[in-house]
Scaffold this active site. Structure first.
Site, PDB file in Angstrom:
ATOM      1  N   GLY A 109       0.812  -1.255   0.113  1.00 56.55           N
ATOM      2  CA  GLY A 109       0.090   0.091  -0.100  1.00 56.55           C
ATOM      3  C   GLY A 109       0.806   1.274   0.037  1.00 56.55           C
ATOM      4  O   GLY A 109       1.348   1.549  -0.954  1.00 56.55           O
ATOM      5  N   GLY A 110       0.724   2.017   1.034  1.00 59.20           N
ATOM      6  CA  GLY A 110       1.469   3.392   1.096  1.00 59.20           C
ATOM      7  C   GLY A 110       0.635   4.432   0.566  1.00 59.20           C
ATOM      8  O   GLY A 110      -0.511   3.951   0.153  1.00 59.20           O
ATOM      9  N   TRP A 111       1.052   5.535   0.717  1.00 63.40           N
ATOM     10  CA  TRP A 111       0.277   6.832   0.355  1.00 63.40           C
ATOM     11  C   TRP A 111      -0.236   6.609  -1.009  1.00 63.40           C
ATOM     12  O   TRP A 111      -1.238   6.835  -1.820  1.00 63.40           O
ATOM     13  CB  TRP A 111       1.100   8.186   0.597  1.00 63.40           C
ATOM     14  N   ASN A 112       0.760   6.493  -1.908  1.00 62.93           N
ATOM     15  CA  ASN A 112       0.542   6.322  -3.526  1.00 62.93           C
ATOM     16  C   ASN A 112      -0.647   5.334  -3.734  1.00 62.93           C
ATOM     17  O   ASN A 112      -1.540   5.707  -4.596  1.00 62.93           O
ATOM     18  CB  ASN A 112       1.844   6.251  -4.128  1.00 62.93           C
ATOM     19  N   GLU A 114      -3.524   3.825   3.701  1.00 63.89           N
ATOM     20  CA  GLU A 114      -3.442   4.985   4.416  1.00 63.89           C
ATOM     21  C   GLU A 114      -4.887   5.539   3.631  1.00 63.89           C
ATOM     22  O   GLU A 114      -4.821   6.192   2.689  1.00 63.89           O
ATOM     23  CB  GLU A 114      -2.198   5.871   3.863  1.00 63.89           C
ATOM     24  N   TYR A 115      -5.543   5.447   4.592  1.00 61.19           N
ATOM     25  CA  TYR A 115      -6.986   5.925   4.352  1.00 61.19           C
ATOM     26  C   TYR A 115      -7.091   7.206   4.356  1.00 61.19           C
ATOM     27  O   TYR A 115      -6.297   8.158   5.030  1.00 61.19           O
ATOM     28  CB  TYR A 115      -8.304   5.143   5.048  1.00 61.19           C
ATOM     29  N   ASP A 131      -0.297  14.066   7.335  1.00 64.55           N
ATOM     30  CA  ASP A 131       0.133  15.025   8.389  1.00 64.55           C
ATOM     31  C   ASP A 131      -0.821  15.804   8.911  1.00 64.55           C
ATOM     32  O   ASP A 131      -1.832  16.252   8.119  1.00 64.55           O
ATOM     33  CB  ASP A 131       1.325  15.764   7.921  1.00 64.55           C
TER      34      ASP A 131
HETATM   35  C1  LIG Z   1       2.430   6.644  -7.888  1.00 62.18           C
HETATM   36  O1  LIG Z   1       0.999   6.045  -8.284  1.00 62.18           O
HETATM   37  C2  LIG Z   1       0.722   6.531  -9.730  1.00 62.18           C
HETATM   38  C3  LIG Z   1      -0.492   6.120 -10.204  1.00 62.18           C
HETATM   39  O2  LIG Z   1      -0.844   4.856  -9.811  1.00 62.18           O
HETATM   40  C4  LIG Z   1       1.973   5.734 -10.597  1.00 62.18           C
HETATM   41  O3  LIG Z   1       1.660   6.138 -11.986  1.00 62.18           O
HETATM   42  C5  LIG Z   1       3.243   6.253 -10.136  1.00 62.18           C
HETATM   43  O4  LIG Z   1       4.329   5.614 -10.816  1.00 62.18           O
HETATM   44  C6  LIG Z   1       3.334   5.897  -8.624  1.00 62.18           C
HETATM   45  N1  LIG Z   1       4.846   6.455  -8.247  1.00 62.18           N
HETATM   46  C7  LIG Z   1       5.472   5.681  -7.282  1.00 62.18           C
HETATM   47  C8  LIG Z   1       6.755   6.391  -7.062  1.00 62.18           C
HETATM   48  O5  LIG Z   1       5.094   4.756  -6.758  1.00 62.18           O
END
Ligand SMILES: *[C@@H]1O[C@H](CO)[C@@H](O)[C@H](O)[C@H]1NC(C)=O
Ligand SMILES: *[C@@H]1O[C@H](CO)[C@@H](O)[C@H](O)[C@H]1NC(C)=O
Ligand SMILES: *[C@@H]1O[C@H](CO)[C@@H](O)[C@H](O)[C@H]1NC(C)=O
Length: 361
Positions: A102-105, A147-148, A153
Site C-alpha cells: 500500500g502506502g500513500w500512493n 493510508e485511508y 500529516d
Molecule cells: C504513484 O502512483 C501513480 C498512479 O498509480 C503511478 O503512476 C506512479 O508511478 C506511482 N509512483 C510511485 C513512485 O510509486
C-alpha cells in the site's frame, strides 16, 4: 518570498514494554534508488543492526485481481531489492524483515482497499496469495499499510498558516480548541485498552515547508502562501527530507528552538527560507511514501531570445552564472534560477548543492 519548513525524525521508534524490550521499526523506501547524486540509495546502504524490524515499501494491490503484487520489478526483483533486504538477516539473525503493501500512493486515493476488506471472497483470496507472496520472497511478515483518506500529516502547506506537521504536545494557543495532537492520540489508544507494547510510535523523518506571506513574519502561525520549493533530491513541493534540511541548516538558515522544549525547532531563510521543526507523529509512514523521482524545477522567471532552441526539453547551464539555467519549452528558451543556495548541475539536470558541481562551490 519566504518559506518555512517543519521537520521530524528518522525512524519509527517505539514505546518500550515492561520487559525493557522494544521494537525499533524502520521503513525502507525503494524509490530513492532513482534520486540524483548523493540522494540516491538502495538496500546496499542499509545497516542490519540499525533497527529491530525493517519494512520494505511498497508492494501494491493488483487493480484487477486485488492480490498483492510487486510494484517496481526492476528495483525489487531484477536488482535484487527483496533478496538483499531479507538477506540482511544473515548478518543480523535477530532482525525481522517485512514487506509493506500500500502506502500513500497506492492506497490513499483509491477505493480498492475498502472494496477488498468489505468483500469476504476477495479477502480470502488476498490472504492466501499474500501469504504465498511473503513466503516466496522470504519476508517475515506483512505490513498492511492502508493510508485511508484523512490519515496524513496534521499540518502542511495546504493550510494558510505555518505550523509543525505533527505536534507532539498541545501548545498554549491550542488549549481549549479542537486540535489533533500526537501525544493525545497515544493516550487515547492506551485509554481504550491497547497494550503499550503493541503501540508503535511513528517519527517522520522529513519536513514540511511553507512560503511565507510576509518576510517579517517568520514564526509559527505566520501567514503562508503555499508550499516551499522542492528539495534537490526529493523533488516535491512543500516537502524536504531530513538530509536536505541538514544541508540547508549548514548553509545558514535561522534555526528557532522552543525554550520550553515542548516543540522541535523550525528554521527560516531570507529569500527562499525554510523552517524545520523536529516533531513526532503517531502516523509513522513518511507522508510522501511514493514521492515521484525528482524533476528539475525551480522558478521560471523570464524568457530570453539570446539562445536558440535546438532540442525540445533540453537543459542548458548558463556559462556565467551557476544558479541560472535554460530549458527549451514549446520551442522557446525559458530561463530558470535555482533556489537560494543551489546551483544547476548539468550532469543530472537538476538544482544541486554547489559542492557537487565543479567550478560552482
Ligand atoms: C504513484 O502512483 C501513480 C498512479 O498509480 C503511478 O503512476 C506512479 O508511478 C506511482 N509512483 C510511485 C513512485 O510509486
Ligand atoms: C508584515 O509584518 C510586519 C510585522 O508584523 C507588519 O508590520 C507589516 O504590516 C506586515 N506587512 C504586510 C504587507 O502585511
Ligand atoms: C546569478 O543570477 C542571480 C539571479 O539574477 C543573481 O542574483 C546572482 O547574483 C547571479 N550570480 C552571479 C555569480 O552572477
Amino acid at each position: 518570498m519566504k518559506i518555512v519548513a517543519i521537520l521530524a525524525f528518522g525512524l519509527l521508534v517505539t514505546l518500550a514494554n515492561a520487559q525493557g524490550n522494544y521494537k525499533k521499526v524502520c521503513y525502507f523506501a525503494n524509490w530513492p534508488y532513482y534520486r540524483p547524486g548523493a540522494g540516491q540509495y538502495g538496500v546496499d546502504k542499509l545497516d542490519p543492526f540499525e533497527c529491530t524490524h525493517m519494512i520494505y515499501g511498497f508492494a501494491v494491490l493488483d487493480k484487477i485481481t486485488y492480490e498483492m503484487v510487486v510494484y517496481d520489478s526492476y528495483v525489487d526483483i531484477d536488482l535484487g531489492g527483496y533478496q538483499k533486504f531479507t538477506g540482511l538477516k544473515t548478518r543480523n539473525p535477530n532482525l525481522k524483515t517485512l514487506i509493506a503493501l500500500g502506502g500513500w500512493n497506492d492506497s490513499a486515493f483509491s477505493t480498492q482497499y475498502s472494496e477488498l476488506v468489505s468483500d469476504p471472497a476477495k479477502m480470502a483470496n488476498f490472504v492466501s496469495k499474500a501469504l504465498a507472496f511473503v513466503r516466496q520472497y522470504n519476508f517475515d511478515g506483512l505490513d498492511f499499510d492502508w493510508e485511508y483518506p484523512g490519515d496524513p500529516d496534521i499540518h502542511g502547506s495546504w493550510e494558510n498558516t505555518v505550523d509543525h506537521h505533527a505536534p507532539l504536545y498541545r501548545r498554549d494557543y491550542e488549549i481549549g480548541k479542537e486540535a489533533v495532537i500526537v501525544s493525545e492520540a497515544v493516550d487515547y489508544w492506551l485509554a481504550q485498552g491497547m497494550p503499550a507494547q503493541k503501540l508503535i510510535f511513528g517519527v517522520p523523518s522529513y519536513g514540511r515547508t511553507f512560503r511565507l506571506a510576509n518576510s517579517s513574519q517568520t514564526g509559527l502561525l505566520s501567514p503562508a502562501i503555499g508550499a516551499g520549493p522542492q528539495g534537490p533530491y526529493t523533488g516535491q513541493d512543500g516537502f524536504l527530507s531530513l538530509y536536505e534540511i541538514c544541508n540547508y541548516q549548514k548553509s545558514g538558515w535561522n534555526v528557532v528552538t522552543d525554550p520550553t522544549g515542548k516543540m522541535g525547532p523550525y528554521a527560516y531563510q531570507g529569500i527562499t527560507p525554510l523552517s524545520n521543526a523536529i516533531t513526532a507523529t503517531l502516523e509513522g509512514r513518511p507522508f510522501n511514501t511514493n514521492t515521484p523521482a525528482p524533476t528539475p524545477t525551480p522558478f521560471p522567471m523570464t524568457t530570453t531570445k539570446a539562445m536558440t532552441c535546438t532540442s525540445e526539453g533540453s537543459y542548458y547551464a548558463d556559462p556565467a552564472n551557476c544558479s541560472k539555467y535554460y530549458r527549451c519549452v514549446n520551442g522557446k528558451v525559458v530561463t530558470y534560477y535555482c533556489q537560494s543556495g543551489l546551483v544547476f548541475n548539468s550532469a543530472i539536470n537538476i538544482c544541486d548543492w554547489p559542492y557537487n558541481v565543479p567550478g560552482c562551490a
